[in-house]
Design a protein around this motif. Structure first.
Motif, PDB file in Angstrom:
ATOM      1  N   THR A  77       4.858  63.551  24.775  1.00 36.51           N
ATOM      2  CA  THR A  77       5.574  64.767  25.178  1.00 36.51           C
ATOM      3  C   THR A  77       6.713  64.416  26.132  1.00 36.51           C
ATOM      4  OG1 THR A  77       3.539  66.039  24.946  1.00 36.51           O
ATOM      5  CG2 THR A  77       5.304  67.029  26.243  1.00 36.51           C
ATOM      6  N   SER A  78       6.426  63.540  27.070  1.00 36.28           N
ATOM      7  CA  SER A  78       7.455  63.118  28.024  1.00 36.28           C
ATOM      8  C   SER A  78       8.598  62.400  27.314  1.00 36.28           C
ATOM      9  CB  SER A  78       6.835  62.195  29.083  1.00 36.28           C
ATOM     10  OG  SER A  78       7.824  61.679  29.928  1.00 36.28           O
ATOM     11  N   GLU A  80       9.468  62.781  24.177  1.00 35.37           N
ATOM     12  CA  GLU A  80      10.216  63.769  23.395  1.00 35.37           C
ATOM     13  C   GLU A  80      11.154  64.572  24.292  1.00 35.37           C
ATOM     14  OE1 GLU A  80       7.179  66.010  21.434  1.00 35.37           O
ATOM     15  OE2 GLU A  80       6.869  64.488  19.885  1.00 35.37           O
ATOM     16  N   LYS A  81      10.665  64.959  25.474  1.00 39.42           N
ATOM     17  CA  LYS A  81      11.520  65.694  26.410  1.00 39.42           C
ATOM     18  C   LYS A  81      12.693  64.836  26.852  1.00 39.42           C
ATOM     19  CE  LYS A  81       8.045  68.808  28.349  1.00 39.42           C
ATOM     20  NZ  LYS A  81       7.281  69.156  29.549  1.00 39.42           N
ATOM     21  N   GLN A  82      12.412  63.561  27.155  1.00 41.84           N
ATOM     22  CA  GLN A  82      13.475  62.662  27.593  1.00 41.84           C
ATOM     23  C   GLN A  82      14.482  62.445  26.474  1.00 41.84           C
ATOM     24  OE1 GLN A  82      12.088  58.818  28.851  1.00 41.84           O
ATOM     25  NE2 GLN A  82      13.915  58.408  30.034  1.00 41.84           N
ATOM     26  N   SER A  84      15.149  64.533  24.047  1.00 42.75           N
ATOM     27  CA  SER A  84      15.894  65.786  23.915  1.00 42.75           C
ATOM     28  C   SER A  84      16.929  65.906  25.018  1.00 42.75           C
ATOM     29  CB  SER A  84      14.917  66.962  23.972  1.00 42.75           C
ATOM     30  OG  SER A  84      15.624  68.183  23.964  1.00 42.75           O
ATOM     31  N   GLN A  85      16.535  65.521  26.216  1.00 43.56           N
ATOM     32  CA  GLN A  85      17.469  65.573  27.346  1.00 43.56           C
ATOM     33  C   GLN A  85      18.626  64.601  27.124  1.00 43.56           C
ATOM     34  OE1 GLN A  85      15.692  64.521  31.076  1.00 43.56           O
ATOM     35  NE2 GLN A  85      17.415  65.242  32.277  1.00 43.56           N
TER      36      GLN A  85
END
Length: 157
Positions: A77-78, A80-82, A84-85
């Motif tokens: 999840t982290s 994927e967030k990174q 995306s960011q």
């Protein structure tokens, strides 16, 4: 029934044998049996303890696997967030670069347009001088009438 000396002797020998057996033979046999029973009991206790330890170890393994799965999910999840960011930041940077390039191109186009206007004014002024010269059939001195030409340029702006 007749009691004779043989029976009494046999009874005495039997009691001596029983006493000797109980005093010297029976204790080592009982001791060996007790030791054997103790070893068996210890083995059974160790087996029970090993079963309990195995069950506890299996519970720990299950718990560690659950924690590892949760941790892997958190890491995923982290990540994927990174990602995306990073994509959003790259898009924003690309937008800024495009805007800067557009502004630079517009500024360059403005400068080029201004130069073209100035060149056009000069050509119009030269054409006006040439036309006036033809109309008047005399030569107009551009140096003498430079003020007139400058005013003409100003009016064309």
């Amino acid at each position: 029934m007749n009691l004779n000396a043989t029976l009494i002797a046999q009874l005495v020998v039997f009691f001596i044998l029983a006493w000797f057996t109980m005093k010297f033979v029976w204790p080592p046999i009982v001791k060996a049996l007790d030791e054997r029973a103790k070893k068996i009991a210890d083995g059974l206790a160790a087996a029970d303890k090993a079963k309990a330890d195995l069950a506890l170890a299996e519970k720990k393994v299950v718990e560690e696997l659950r924690k590892a799965r949760e941790s892997a999910g958190d890491v995923r999840t982290s990540a994927e967030k990174q990602a995306s960011q990073l994509v959003d930041e790259a898009r924003a940077e690309a937008t800024r670069i495009i805007a800067a390039a557009r502004e630079a191109a517009e500024a360059e186009a403005g400068v080029a347009s201004q130069r073209a206007k100035e060149a056009l004014r000069d050509q119009v002024a030269n054409l006006a001088v040439a036309g006036a010269e033809k109309i008047l059939r005399r030569e107009i001195n551009a140096q003498v009438h430079s003020e007139l030409l400058a005013n003409l340029k100003q009016e064309l702006q």
